[in-house]
Design a protein around this motif. Structure first.
Motif, short mmCIF file in Angstrom:
data_model
loop_
_atom_site.label_atom_id
_atom_site.label_comp_id
_atom_site.label_asym_id
_atom_site.label_seq_id
_atom_site.Cartn_x
_atom_site.Cartn_y
_atom_site.Cartn_z
N LEU A 153 50.80 12.46 67.66
CA LEU A 153 51.19 12.42 69.06
C LEU A 153 50.15 11.63 69.87
O LEU A 153 49.00 12.04 69.96
CB LEU A 153 51.31 13.84 69.63
CG LEU A 153 52.40 14.70 69.01
CD1 LEU A 153 52.30 16.13 69.52
CD2 LEU A 153 53.78 14.12 69.33
N GLU A 201 49.40 8.60 73.31
CA GLU A 201 49.79 8.22 74.67
C GLU A 201 51.03 7.34 74.61
O GLU A 201 51.24 6.65 73.62
CB GLU A 201 48.64 7.47 75.34
CG GLU A 201 47.38 8.29 75.54
CD GLU A 201 47.49 9.30 76.67
OE1 GLU A 201 48.53 9.28 77.39
OE2 GLU A 201 46.56 10.08 76.85
N GLY A 245 51.94 10.45 77.50
CA GLY A 245 52.63 11.73 77.61
C GLY A 245 53.59 11.66 78.80
O GLY A 245 53.69 10.62 79.47
N ALA A 254 46.76 15.61 71.60
CA ALA A 254 47.95 15.05 72.24
C ALA A 254 47.63 14.84 73.71
O ALA A 254 46.72 15.47 74.25
CB ALA A 254 49.13 16.02 72.08
N PRO A 255 48.37 13.97 74.38
CA PRO A 255 48.07 13.69 75.79
C PRO A 255 48.23 14.89 76.71
O PRO A 255 47.62 14.94 77.78
CB PRO A 255 49.09 12.61 76.16
CG PRO A 255 49.52 12.00 74.88
CD PRO A 255 49.41 13.09 73.85
N TYR A 259 60.06 12.36 73.83
CA TYR A 259 58.69 12.60 73.38
C TYR A 259 58.67 13.40 72.09
O TYR A 259 59.61 14.13 71.77
CB TYR A 259 57.89 13.35 74.47
CG TYR A 259 57.69 12.51 75.71
CD1 TYR A 259 56.73 11.51 75.74
CD2 TYR A 259 58.48 12.70 76.83
CE1 TYR A 259 56.56 10.72 76.87
CE2 TYR A 259 58.32 11.92 77.96
CZ TYR A 259 57.36 10.93 77.98
OH TYR A 259 57.20 10.15 79.09
N HIS A 294 52.21 20.91 72.16
CA HIS A 294 51.54 19.62 72.31
C HIS A 294 52.61 18.55 72.45
O HIS A 294 53.56 18.51 71.65
CB HIS A 294 50.67 19.34 71.08
CG HIS A 294 49.60 20.37 70.85
ND1 HIS A 294 48.26 20.06 70.94
CD2 HIS A 294 49.66 21.68 70.56
CE1 HIS A 294 47.54 21.14 70.70
NE2 HIS A 294 48.38 22.15 70.46
N GLY A 339 53.55 14.33 73.32
CA GLY A 339 53.11 12.95 73.43
C GLY A 339 54.13 12.01 72.84
O GLY A 339 55.27 12.40 72.54
N THR A 340 53.74 10.77 72.66
CA THR A 340 54.61 9.77 72.08
C THR A 340 54.42 9.74 70.57
O THR A 340 53.28 9.73 70.10
CB THR A 340 54.31 8.38 72.68
OG1 THR A 340 54.61 8.44 74.09
CG2 THR A 340 55.15 7.30 72.03
#
Length: 198
Positions: free
Chosen positions: A27, A29, A31, A99-100, A140, A172, A174-175
């Motif tokens: 995960l 950036e 987010g 994660a972001p 996401y 968590h 994120g991308t």
């Protein structure tokens, strides 16, 4: 999207059929934005809730707050093991920075004259899952973890968890760095008991 009563929504069915958690180390950036996260949390809160108690709440860990929690986790680790390796301390410091964005889902279940505590806890679990599904629906990656600090009250102050509350999990978000792999799922015959005929 609206559809008629008893009408199958193929897009939603396919999303649910293929939904998959993303390993936390995959995960990255970016987010969700603040506006996206507010929508995601609104969806996450739309769960079965007997008595309309909202027996859960969310804590959003973003920016520097994630590293601050990590420092507290490293201190607890050192208190337990003065010889903890630099690698172990680095791991603890990075628990919430992998994660972001991280959202803690916190159970506020309590004794109630009509609503069993177990039902309140189950509602919090549903909120946790709904949060994962909503983040996925926004494109996401997300994963629901509960690691040692979810059960160690010495970490609660740094986490923002108050007396009488319990951690359901940390989601968590994120991308995705890569598509999540599929894992083995149970066979229906192993998990379903049929009583009566359909």
């Amino acid at each position: 999207m609206r559809f008629a009563l008893n009408e199958k929504n193929d897009a939603v069915v396919e999303f649910l059929r293929t939904r998959r958690s993303t390993p936390v180390l995959q995960l990255g950036e970016p987010g969700p934005s603040r506006a996206e996260l507010e929508e995601i949390l609104t969806i996450a809160a739309r769960v079965p809730d007997h008595g309309k108690l909202a027996p859960w709440r969310f804590i959003v860990y973003a920016g520097k707050a994630r590293a601050e929690v990590g420092e507290a986790l490293a201190e607890i680790t050192l208190a337990d093991d003065a010889d903890a390796s630099p690698e172990r301390l680095k791991l603890e410091r990075e628990r919430l920075t992998r994660a972001p964005l991280v959202v803690g889902v916190i159970s506020r279940a309590a004794l109630h004259p009509k609503i069993p505590e177990w039902e309140q806890i189950m509602s919090a679990g549903a909120a946790c899952y709904n949060l994962v599904a909503a983040a996925n629906a926004f494109g996401y990656g997300a994963t629901w973890l509960s690691e040692w600090y979810a059960f160690d009250e010495r970490a609660f102050s740094a986490l923002g968890v108050t007396a009488g509350e319990r951690v359901v999990g940390f989601v968590h978000i994120g991308t995705r760095g890569e598509p999540p792999f599929e894992r083995v799922r149970p066979e229906l015959a192993d998990v379903v008991t049929w009583r009566g005929e359909i």
